[in-house]
Motif scaffolding. Structure first.
Motif, PDB file in Angstrom:
ATOM      1  N   SER A  97    -113.112 -29.444 -13.041  1.00  0.00           N
ATOM      2  CA  SER A  97    -112.590 -28.174 -13.563  1.00  0.00           C
ATOM      3  C   SER A  97    -111.079 -28.171 -13.407  1.00  0.00           C
ATOM      4  CB  SER A  97    -113.167 -26.989 -12.783  1.00  0.00           C
ATOM      5  OG  SER A  97    -114.552 -26.924 -12.986  1.00  0.00           O
ATOM      6  N   GLN A  98    -110.416 -27.643 -14.421  1.00  0.00           N
ATOM      7  CA  GLN A  98    -108.966 -27.566 -14.368  1.00  0.00           C
ATOM      8  C   GLN A  98    -108.536 -26.215 -14.908  1.00  0.00           C
ATOM      9  OE1 GLN A  98    -107.092 -31.032 -15.985  1.00  0.00           O
ATOM     10  NE2 GLN A  98    -105.622 -30.946 -14.312  1.00  0.00           N
ATOM     11  N   GLN A 107    -113.315 -27.535 -18.445  1.00  0.00           N
ATOM     12  CA  GLN A 107    -113.861 -28.790 -17.920  1.00  0.00           C
ATOM     13  C   GLN A 107    -113.168 -29.982 -18.575  1.00  0.00           C
ATOM     14  OE1 GLN A 107    -116.455 -28.743 -15.532  1.00  0.00           O
ATOM     15  NE2 GLN A 107    -115.935 -26.574 -15.551  1.00  0.00           N
ATOM     16  N   ILE A 108    -112.856 -31.001 -17.770  1.00  0.00           N
ATOM     17  CA  ILE A 108    -112.302 -32.244 -18.308  1.00  0.00           C
ATOM     18  C   ILE A 108    -113.101 -33.422 -17.762  1.00  0.00           C
ATOM     19  CG2 ILE A 108    -109.953 -31.359 -18.572  1.00  0.00           C
ATOM     20  CD1 ILE A 108    -109.262 -33.044 -16.023  1.00  0.00           C
TER      21      ILE A 108
END
Length: 157
Positions: A97-98, A107-108
């Protein structure tokens, strides 16, 4: 308009589909290597292991040629990097999560997931050129193992 990929005469012989009328009279003749080259120094352990396995397989069928070393190097490097990414992913989350500047959370993909995806794509693509995938193998019927008298004389095997 693009047609089917051309297939090397050696592979046509192995497959049993060689027709003399379709053999190019001026086809480049590649001399197969009798020994397995040393793997590049920058390879990790997985790449080196794959190099030995693949080179031995190709050499056994007289398909290991010096002209293919760059492509083979790329394939083995991709295998090694996939294994390295898998090792890293075993201890890290696949998705993170970022938060952006506005405070929205999204999300990445983990960087190792991206590395794995890229090298896996390369590995599959190059591997099919050499007949390393199950589907590409079905298009080649394996001949009897080729006996190399020169190796027998030198190594007694």
């Amino acid at each position: 308009m693009q047609g089917r990929k051309k297939i090397a005469t050696k592979l046509k012989k192995i497959k049993g589909t060689l027709q003399p009328c379709r053999v190019l009279s001026d086809e480049i003749k590649i001399i197969p290597l009798n020994t397995i080259p040393v793997p590049p120094e920058h390879f990790n352990d997985w790449s080196k292991k794959e190099w030995k396995i693949v080179c031995e397989h190709l050499r056994k069928y007289e398909l290991l040629a010096g002209t293919d070393m760059a492509l083979l190097t790329s394939y083995c490097y991709a295998v090694g990097m996939c294994r390295e990414a898998e090792k890293q992913l075993a201890t890290q989350p696949k998705v993170a999560s970022q938060k952006n500047k506005e405070g929205h959370v999204y999300q990445i993909m983990n960087k190792w997931t991206q590395i794995w995806l890229g090298f896996n794509k390369q590995m599959v693509s190059i591997g099919s050129e050499f007949g390393f995938s199950p589907s590409s193998r079905t298009r080649i019927s394996a001949p009897q193992q080729i006996k190399n008298d020169r190796d027998k004389e030198m190594f007694g095997t």
